[in-house]
Design a protein around this motif. Structure first.
Motif: not given
Length: 270
Positions: A72-82
């Protein structure tokens, strides 16, 4: 429909899934989740999430529960909001599955990321190469260009080319484009829409309440409103988080958001 955005790309037997959202109007039914079978999920090598809104990420734990075992891949900001999106739109056990999963950083533009096999901002997954750029929609939000030896495919999961807050990078030339059009057909420019919002607020004789998601549109409202603002519980923290994500913002935006946030009051129930 609004949500359950999910697009699969396959080449030479390798399969990539772009986003895993839920259909917010179909809660409690099978149509709430993407139209993907367990067999297809089990044969998927990776999922890339473009941003942390529920119609793009809230089915991630459901995918794991139904057979997905890839990366699974996402940006750090997206990971923080998920996790916040999962709290409101995913089953508790599916939320825990994502919390316990290994999420790798998605390289954006020219930023190489250790551990993601990224070179010059390109993520390599078998014959597929994924390049991402800022989408202008939310801090950490991206578009994805996927290419193999023959074809380049561009996926845009919510894009705002002229946001007053968030920067958008120009995508590459490609053979096909898939656009998430969940906001409908709107040909009004962002600057004109901002002026309309300001005019409407100014015409109100008393205070008005503006509902907004914690991330994305909330920062744009903070930027365009000139009247005194009171922030609902949780909104200040979300806005501060977006203001600190400087790589996703336009020039001078971080300083402007910080000043507006400092001047805003806090609204409390009662």
């Amino acid at each position: 429909e609004k949500g359950r955005t999910s697009i699969a790309v396959e080449s030479e037997g390798d399969r990539l899934l772009l986003d895993a959202g839920v259909k917010t109007s179909a809660r409690g039914s099978r149509a709430y989740y993407p139209a993907i079978s367990p067999a297809e999920l089990a044969s998927t090598d990776a999922i890339v999430v473009t941003h942390g809104h529920e119609d793009h990420v809230a089915a991630l734990g459901w995918c794991i529960a139904n057979g997905f075992r890839g990366r699974m891949f996402m940006t750090a900001e997206t990971h923080g909001e998920t996790d916040r999106a999962l709290a409101g739109y995913a089953a508790p056990e599916d939320r825990d599955r994502v919390r316990n999963a290994n999420v790798e950083s998605l390289p954006v533009a020219a930023a190489a990321v250790d551990g993601a096999r990224a070179e010059r901002g390109v993520l390599a997954l078998g014959p597929l190469q994924i390049t991402s750029g800022r989408s202008g929609h939310i801090a950490g939000g991206v578009w994805c260009a996927v290419r193999d030896a023959q074809t380049t495919f561009l996926y845009c999961g919510d894009v705002v080319p002229a946001s007053p807050i968030f920067a958008m990078d120009a995508p590459p030339t490609c053979d096909a484009v898939a656009l998430d059009a969940s906001y409908g057909d709107d040909d009004v420019a962002g600057s004109e829409r901002a002026a309309q919002v300001r005019t409407w607020i100014a015409a109100q004789r008393a205070a008005c309440v503006l509902p907004t998601p914690l991330y994305g549109r909330s920062a744009e409202l903070l930027a365009i409103i000139r009247s005194p603002i009171a922030l609902a519980p949780g909104m200040r923290e979300a806005l501060a988080s977006q203001g600190s994500a400087s790589r996703g913002l336009g020039d001078g935006v971080a300083e402007m958001l910080a000043a507006r946030l400092h001047a805003a009051e806090d609204w409390r129930f009662g």
